[in-house]
Design a protein around this motif. Structure first.
Motif, PDB file in Angstrom:
ATOM      1  N   LYS A 213     -28.022  10.558 -26.107  1.00 10.68           N
ATOM      2  CA  LYS A 213     -28.022   9.176 -25.596  1.00 10.68           C
ATOM      3  C   LYS A 213     -29.164   8.338 -26.168  1.00 10.68           C
ATOM      4  O   LYS A 213     -29.050   7.116 -26.257  1.00 10.68           O
ATOM      5  CB  LYS A 213     -28.065   9.173 -24.063  1.00 10.68           C
TER       6      LYS A 213
ATOM      7  N   GLU B  81     -17.621  10.046 -24.197  1.00 10.00           N
ATOM      8  CA  GLU B  81     -17.440  10.785 -22.933  1.00 10.00           C
ATOM      9  C   GLU B  81     -15.944  10.866 -22.684  1.00 10.00           C
ATOM     10  O   GLU B  81     -15.255   9.861 -22.743  1.00 10.00           O
ATOM     11  CB  GLU B  81     -18.074  10.018 -21.776  1.00 10.00           C
ATOM     12  N   THR B  82     -15.456  12.060 -22.396  1.00 12.43           N
ATOM     13  CA  THR B  82     -14.022  12.169 -22.186  1.00 12.43           C
ATOM     14  C   THR B  82     -13.726  13.277 -21.177  1.00 12.43           C
ATOM     15  O   THR B  82     -14.624  13.825 -20.547  1.00 12.43           O
ATOM     16  CB  THR B  82     -13.301  12.406 -23.546  1.00 12.43           C
ATOM     17  N   SER B  83     -12.446  13.559 -21.013  1.00 10.86           N
ATOM     18  CA  SER B  83     -12.034  14.627 -20.095  1.00 10.86           C
ATOM     19  C   SER B  83     -10.743  15.206 -20.657  1.00 10.86           C
ATOM     20  O   SER B  83     -10.137  14.631 -21.575  1.00 10.86           O
ATOM     21  CB  SER B  83     -11.783  14.052 -18.702  1.00 10.86           C
TER      22      SER B  83
ATOM     23  N   THR C 214     -22.771  23.427 -26.523  1.00 11.19           N
ATOM     24  CA  THR C 214     -23.325  22.103 -26.819  1.00 11.19           C
ATOM     25  C   THR C 214     -24.241  22.168 -28.039  1.00 11.19           C
ATOM     26  O   THR C 214     -24.237  21.270 -28.881  1.00 11.19           O
ATOM     27  CB  THR C 214     -24.066  21.563 -25.570  1.00 11.19           C
TER      28      THR C 214
ATOM     29  N   CYS D  88     -24.029  14.261 -24.096  1.00 17.39           N
ATOM     30  CA  CYS D  88     -24.449  12.865 -23.871  1.00 17.39           C
ATOM     31  C   CYS D  88     -25.929  12.815 -23.551  1.00 17.39           C
ATOM     32  O   CYS D  88     -26.663  11.956 -24.041  1.00 17.39           O
ATOM     33  CB  CYS D  88     -23.655  12.244 -22.719  1.00 17.39           C
ATOM     34  N   GLU D  89     -26.371  13.753 -22.737  1.00 15.01           N
ATOM     35  CA  GLU D  89     -27.785  13.810 -22.353  1.00 15.01           C
ATOM     36  C   GLU D  89     -28.665  13.953 -23.600  1.00 15.01           C
ATOM     37  O   GLU D  89     -29.702  13.311 -23.732  1.00 15.01           O
ATOM     38  CB  GLU D  89     -27.989  15.004 -21.401  1.00 15.01           C
TER      39      GLU D  89
ATOM     40  N   ASP E 275     -17.492  14.571 -25.746  1.00 16.42           N
ATOM     41  CA  ASP E 275     -18.079  15.401 -24.696  1.00 16.42           C
ATOM     42  C   ASP E 275     -17.063  15.511 -23.562  1.00 16.42           C
ATOM     43  O   ASP E 275     -16.898  14.592 -22.770  1.00 16.42           O
ATOM     44  CB  ASP E 275     -19.392  14.768 -24.211  1.00 16.42           C
TER      45      ASP E 275
ATOM     46  N   ASP F  68     -17.192  17.868 -21.271  1.00 14.12           N
ATOM     47  CA  ASP F  68     -17.798  18.650 -20.188  1.00 14.12           C
ATOM     48  C   ASP F  68     -18.340  17.685 -19.133  1.00 14.12           C
ATOM     49  O   ASP F  68     -19.179  16.829 -19.460  1.00 14.12           O
ATOM     50  CB  ASP F  68     -18.940  19.501 -20.771  1.00 14.12           C
ATOM     51  N   PRO F  69     -17.876  17.790 -17.879  1.00 15.04           N
ATOM     52  CA  PRO F  69     -18.380  16.889 -16.838  1.00 15.04           C
ATOM     53  C   PRO F  69     -19.896  16.954 -16.665  1.00 15.04           C
ATOM     54  O   PRO F  69     -20.515  16.023 -16.143  1.00 15.04           O
ATOM     55  CB  PRO F  69     -17.683  17.368 -15.558  1.00 15.04           C
TER      56      PRO F  69
ATOM     57  N   ARG G 267     -21.880  16.683 -19.040  1.00 16.33           N
ATOM     58  CA  ARG G 267     -22.348  15.668 -20.013  1.00 16.33           C
ATOM     59  C   ARG G 267     -23.644  16.059 -20.721  1.00 16.33           C
ATOM     60  O   ARG G 267     -24.545  15.221 -20.919  1.00 16.33           O
ATOM     61  CB  ARG G 267     -22.538  14.307 -19.321  1.00 16.33           C
TER      62      ARG G 267
END
Ligand code: ADP
Ligand code: MG
Length: 237
Positions: A49, A60-62, A16, A45-46, A37, A39-40, A42
Protein backbone atom coordinates in the motif's frame (compact mmCIF):
# COMPACT_ATOMS: atom_id res chain seq x y z
CA UNK A 1 -2.47 -12.78 -20.62
CA UNK A 2 -1.14 -15.48 -18.32
CA UNK A 3 -2.57 -16.12 -14.86
CA UNK A 4 -0.69 -17.60 -11.94
CA UNK A 5 -2.41 -18.70 -8.69
CA UNK A 6 -0.28 -18.95 -5.55
CA UNK A 7 -1.81 -21.25 -2.96
CA UNK A 8 -1.32 -23.24 0.25
CA UNK A 9 -3.75 -24.39 2.90
CA UNK A 10 -1.19 -23.55 5.54
CA UNK A 11 -0.95 -19.99 6.81
CA UNK A 12 2.61 -18.72 6.91
CA UNK A 13 3.89 -21.03 4.16
CA UNK A 14 4.86 -18.01 2.08
CA UNK A 15 2.04 -17.41 -0.43
CA UNK A 16 2.17 -13.64 -0.05
CA UNK A 17 5.97 -13.62 -0.07
CA UNK A 18 6.05 -15.59 -3.32
CA UNK A 19 3.18 -13.67 -4.94
CA UNK A 20 4.52 -10.18 -4.13
CA UNK A 21 8.14 -10.95 -5.01
CA UNK A 22 7.20 -12.65 -8.28
CA UNK A 23 4.95 -9.73 -9.25
CA UNK A 24 7.67 -7.16 -8.61
CA UNK A 25 10.34 -9.36 -10.24
CA UNK A 26 8.16 -9.65 -13.35
CA UNK A 27 7.69 -5.89 -13.50
CA UNK A 28 11.42 -5.33 -13.01
CA UNK A 29 11.98 -7.55 -16.04
CA UNK A 30 9.58 -5.55 -18.17
CA UNK A 31 6.53 -7.82 -17.90
CA UNK A 32 3.28 -5.95 -17.28
CA UNK A 33 2.31 -7.83 -14.13
CA UNK A 34 -0.39 -7.12 -11.56
CA UNK A 35 -1.29 -8.76 -8.27
CA UNK A 36 -4.79 -9.72 -7.16
CA UNK A 37 -5.10 -10.04 -3.40
CA UNK A 38 -7.87 -12.60 -2.90
CA UNK A 39 -7.08 -13.15 0.77
CA UNK A 40 -9.48 -11.37 3.16
CA UNK A 41 -6.47 -10.83 5.44
CA UNK A 42 -5.17 -8.44 2.74
CA UNK A 43 -1.51 -9.12 3.52
CA UNK A 44 -0.34 -8.24 0.00
CA UNK A 45 -2.23 -4.93 0.25
CA UNK A 46 -0.64 -4.30 3.63
CA UNK A 47 2.81 -4.80 2.12
CA UNK A 48 2.33 -2.80 -1.07
CA UNK A 49 0.00 0.00 0.00
CA UNK A 50 2.91 2.37 0.56
CA UNK A 51 4.05 2.17 -3.06
CA UNK A 52 3.33 4.97 -5.48
CA UNK A 53 2.09 2.66 -8.21
CA UNK A 54 -0.01 0.52 -5.81
CA UNK A 55 -3.31 1.52 -7.40
CA UNK A 56 -2.27 0.22 -10.82
CA UNK A 57 -0.45 -2.91 -9.60
CA UNK A 58 -2.62 -4.25 -6.83
CA UNK A 59 -6.30 -5.25 -6.79
CA UNK A 60 -8.30 -6.24 -3.73
CA UNK A 61 -10.60 -9.02 -4.78
CA UNK A 62 -12.44 -12.14 -3.67
CA UNK A 63 -13.17 -15.58 -5.09
CA UNK A 64 -16.46 -14.53 -6.68
CA UNK A 65 -14.88 -11.50 -8.42
CA UNK A 66 -11.88 -13.32 -9.87
CA UNK A 67 -13.36 -14.24 -13.22
CA UNK A 68 -14.49 -10.69 -14.14
CA UNK A 69 -11.16 -9.38 -12.83
CA UNK A 70 -9.19 -11.66 -15.16
CA UNK A 71 -11.31 -10.45 -18.09
CA UNK A 72 -10.78 -6.81 -17.17
CA UNK A 73 -7.02 -7.32 -16.77
CA UNK A 74 -6.77 -9.06 -20.14
CA UNK A 75 -8.67 -6.20 -21.79
CA UNK A 76 -6.32 -3.70 -20.13
CA UNK A 77 -3.27 -5.34 -21.67
CA UNK A 78 -1.97 -7.00 -18.51
CA UNK A 79 0.55 -9.71 -19.42
CA UNK A 80 0.69 -11.55 -16.10
CA UNK A 81 -1.94 -11.69 -13.35
CA UNK A 82 -0.75 -13.22 -10.09
CA UNK A 83 -3.37 -14.21 -7.52
CA UNK A 84 -2.51 -14.38 -3.82
CA UNK A 85 -5.02 -16.69 -2.13
CA UNK A 86 -6.10 -17.32 1.47
CA UNK A 87 -5.20 -20.38 3.54
CA UNK A 88 -8.79 -21.42 3.13
CA UNK A 89 -10.82 -24.54 2.40
CA UNK A 90 -10.99 -25.74 -1.15
CA UNK A 91 -14.09 -23.86 -2.33
CA UNK A 92 -12.53 -20.42 -1.81
CA UNK A 93 -9.31 -21.27 -3.57
CA UNK A 94 -10.91 -23.30 -6.37
CA UNK A 95 -12.00 -20.12 -8.16
CA UNK A 96 -8.37 -19.00 -8.37
CA UNK A 97 -7.29 -22.43 -9.62
CA UNK A 98 -10.00 -22.39 -12.30
CA UNK A 99 -8.83 -19.11 -13.84
CA UNK A 100 -5.10 -19.98 -13.56
CA UNK A 101 -2.82 -21.18 -16.34
CA UNK A 102 -0.43 -22.39 -13.66
CA UNK A 103 -0.79 -22.92 -9.90
CA UNK A 104 2.04 -22.74 -7.40
CA UNK A 105 1.51 -24.72 -4.20
CA UNK A 106 3.87 -23.11 -1.68
CA UNK A 107 5.22 -25.35 1.08
CA UNK A 108 7.87 -25.20 3.73
CA UNK A 109 9.98 -28.36 3.88
CA UNK A 110 7.99 -29.73 6.81
CA UNK A 111 5.70 -32.72 7.17
CA UNK A 112 2.52 -30.69 7.65
CA UNK A 113 3.24 -28.26 4.82
CA UNK A 114 4.03 -31.09 2.44
CA UNK A 115 0.83 -32.87 3.46
CA UNK A 116 -1.08 -29.67 2.70
CA UNK A 117 0.71 -29.35 -0.65
CA UNK A 118 -0.39 -32.86 -1.58
CA UNK A 119 -4.00 -31.77 -1.04
CA UNK A 120 -3.46 -28.63 -3.11
CA UNK A 121 -2.04 -30.67 -5.96
CA UNK A 122 -5.08 -32.95 -5.80
CA UNK A 123 -7.35 -29.91 -6.22
CA UNK A 124 -5.25 -28.59 -9.11
CA UNK A 125 -5.37 -31.94 -10.87
CA UNK A 126 -9.06 -32.46 -10.24
CA UNK A 127 -9.82 -29.09 -11.81
CA UNK A 128 -7.63 -30.03 -14.78
CA UNK A 129 -5.06 -27.31 -14.25
CA UNK A 130 -1.26 -27.31 -14.30
CA UNK A 131 0.67 -26.88 -11.09
CA UNK A 132 3.85 -27.41 -9.20
CA UNK A 133 5.09 -27.19 -5.64
CA UNK A 134 7.48 -24.43 -4.62
CA UNK A 135 9.52 -25.03 -1.50
CA UNK A 136 9.95 -21.91 0.61
CA UNK A 137 11.79 -21.11 3.84
CA UNK A 138 14.33 -23.84 3.19
CA UNK A 139 17.47 -23.66 5.30
CA UNK A 140 20.38 -22.45 3.13
CA UNK A 141 22.98 -24.94 1.98
CA UNK A 142 26.19 -24.78 4.02
CA UNK A 143 29.53 -25.26 2.30
CA UNK A 144 27.69 -26.80 -0.62
CA UNK A 145 25.90 -29.30 1.60
CA UNK A 146 22.14 -29.33 1.37
CA UNK A 147 20.36 -29.45 4.78
CA UNK A 148 18.88 -32.92 5.46
CA UNK A 149 15.37 -31.48 5.91
CA UNK A 150 15.41 -30.01 2.40
CA UNK A 151 16.72 -33.21 0.87
CA UNK A 152 14.04 -35.17 2.72
CA UNK A 153 11.34 -32.86 1.40
CA UNK A 154 12.48 -33.30 -2.20
CA UNK A 155 12.73 -37.04 -1.64
CA UNK A 156 9.20 -37.17 -0.21
CA UNK A 157 7.86 -35.24 -3.19
CA UNK A 158 9.71 -37.56 -5.56
CA UNK A 159 8.24 -40.56 -3.78
CA UNK A 160 4.76 -39.10 -4.22
CA UNK A 161 5.55 -38.30 -7.90
CA UNK A 162 4.74 -34.64 -7.34
CA UNK A 163 6.20 -31.87 -9.42
CA UNK A 164 8.47 -29.47 -7.59
CA UNK A 165 9.99 -26.24 -8.89
CA UNK A 166 13.72 -26.57 -9.50
CA UNK A 167 14.33 -23.37 -7.53
CA UNK A 168 13.71 -23.45 -3.77
CA UNK A 169 13.46 -20.19 -1.82
CA UNK A 170 15.64 -20.12 1.28
CA UNK A 171 14.83 -18.78 4.70
CA UNK A 172 16.38 -15.31 4.62
CA UNK A 173 15.74 -12.27 6.80
CA UNK A 174 15.76 -10.04 3.71
CA UNK A 175 12.31 -11.42 2.73
CA UNK A 176 10.99 -9.91 5.95
CA UNK A 177 12.90 -6.64 5.85
CA UNK A 178 11.83 -6.11 2.25
CA UNK A 179 8.15 -6.38 3.20
CA UNK A 180 8.63 -3.90 6.04
CA UNK A 181 9.79 -1.41 3.38
CA UNK A 182 7.06 -2.22 0.82
CA UNK A 183 9.70 -3.62 -1.49
CA UNK A 184 10.77 -6.85 -3.13
CA UNK A 185 14.03 -8.56 -2.31
CA UNK A 186 15.27 -7.45 -5.75
CA UNK A 187 14.81 -3.84 -4.77
CA UNK A 188 16.57 -4.29 -1.41
CA UNK A 189 19.62 -6.15 -2.71
CA UNK A 190 19.60 -6.80 -6.44
CA UNK A 191 22.81 -8.82 -6.31
CA UNK A 192 21.89 -10.85 -3.24
CA UNK A 193 21.07 -14.53 -2.94
CA UNK A 194 17.35 -13.94 -2.36
CA UNK A 195 17.08 -11.75 -5.46
CA UNK A 196 18.83 -14.44 -7.46
CA UNK A 197 16.47 -17.19 -6.34
CA UNK A 198 13.38 -15.04 -6.98
CA UNK A 199 14.65 -14.16 -10.47
CA UNK A 200 15.35 -17.84 -11.14
CA UNK A 201 11.91 -18.87 -9.91
CA UNK A 202 10.24 -16.19 -12.00
CA UNK A 203 12.23 -17.28 -15.06
CA UNK A 204 11.15 -20.88 -14.57
CA UNK A 205 7.50 -19.97 -14.05
CA UNK A 206 7.44 -17.52 -16.98
CA UNK A 207 8.92 -20.11 -19.33
CA UNK A 208 6.32 -22.67 -18.26
CA UNK A 209 3.51 -20.14 -18.70
CA UNK A 210 4.75 -19.43 -22.20
CA UNK A 211 4.90 -23.06 -23.18
CA UNK A 212 8.67 -23.36 -23.07
CA UNK A 213 9.93 -26.51 -21.44
CA UNK A 214 7.95 -29.56 -20.55
CA UNK A 215 4.66 -29.68 -18.70
CA UNK A 216 5.27 -28.90 -15.02
CA UNK A 217 3.79 -32.11 -13.77
CA UNK A 218 6.47 -34.00 -15.68
CA UNK A 219 9.46 -31.70 -15.51
CA UNK A 220 10.55 -32.05 -11.92
CA UNK A 221 9.73 -35.74 -11.68
CA UNK A 222 11.83 -36.51 -14.72
CA UNK A 223 14.66 -34.44 -13.31
CA UNK A 224 14.40 -36.22 -9.99
CA UNK A 225 14.40 -39.65 -11.61
CA UNK A 226 17.64 -38.67 -13.29
CA UNK A 227 19.04 -38.10 -9.83
CA UNK A 228 18.27 -34.44 -9.44
CA UNK A 229 19.84 -33.13 -12.64
CA UNK A 230 18.45 -29.68 -13.26
CA UNK A 231 17.39 -29.18 -9.68
CA UNK A 232 19.05 -26.16 -8.14
CA UNK A 233 19.23 -27.61 -4.69
CA UNK A 234 22.44 -25.91 -3.73
CA UNK A 235 22.36 -22.59 -5.51
CA UNK A 236 23.57 -20.18 -2.91
CA UNK A 237 24.95 -19.81 0.58
N1 ADP B 1 11.81 -17.37 2.49
C1 ADP B 1 11.51 -16.68 3.60
N2 ADP B 1 12.48 -16.30 4.45
C2 ADP B 1 12.20 -15.60 5.59
N3 ADP B 1 10.95 -15.27 5.97
C3 ADP B 1 9.93 -15.65 5.17
C4 ADP B 1 10.15 -16.35 3.95
N4 ADP B 1 8.95 -16.59 3.38
C5 ADP B 1 8.03 -16.04 4.21
N5 ADP B 1 8.62 -15.48 5.27
C6 ADP B 1 7.94 -14.79 6.40
O1 ADP B 1 7.00 -15.71 6.98
C7 ADP B 1 5.79 -15.03 7.30
C8 ADP B 1 4.63 -15.66 6.55
O2 ADP B 1 4.83 -15.48 5.14
P1 ADP B 1 3.61 -15.12 4.19
O3 ADP B 1 4.18 -14.90 2.83
O4 ADP B 1 2.78 -14.03 4.78
O5 ADP B 1 2.80 -16.49 4.23
P2 ADP B 1 1.28 -16.83 3.78
O6 ADP B 1 0.88 -15.77 2.80
O7 ADP B 1 1.35 -18.20 3.19
O8 ADP B 1 0.47 -16.82 5.04
C9 ADP B 1 6.01 -13.56 6.96
O9 ADP B 1 6.42 -12.89 8.11
C10 ADP B 1 7.14 -13.59 5.94
O10 ADP B 1 7.91 -12.41 5.93
MG1 MG C 1 -0.71 -14.46 2.73
Amino acid sequence: MKTLAVMSRKGGAGKTTVAVNLTLAARAMGVKAVLADADPMRSACEVLKGREEAASVLFETSASKLFPLTQACARAGVELLIIDTPAAPEADVAEAVKVADLCLAVARPTYLDLAAAVLSVAVIQRLGREGLIVLNQCAPARNGVEPPGVLKAFEALRFASLAVAPVALRSRVVYQTAFAQARSVLEIDAGGAAAREVRDLFGHVWRLLNGEGRAPLRTANDDLRRGGAGLKLMPTA
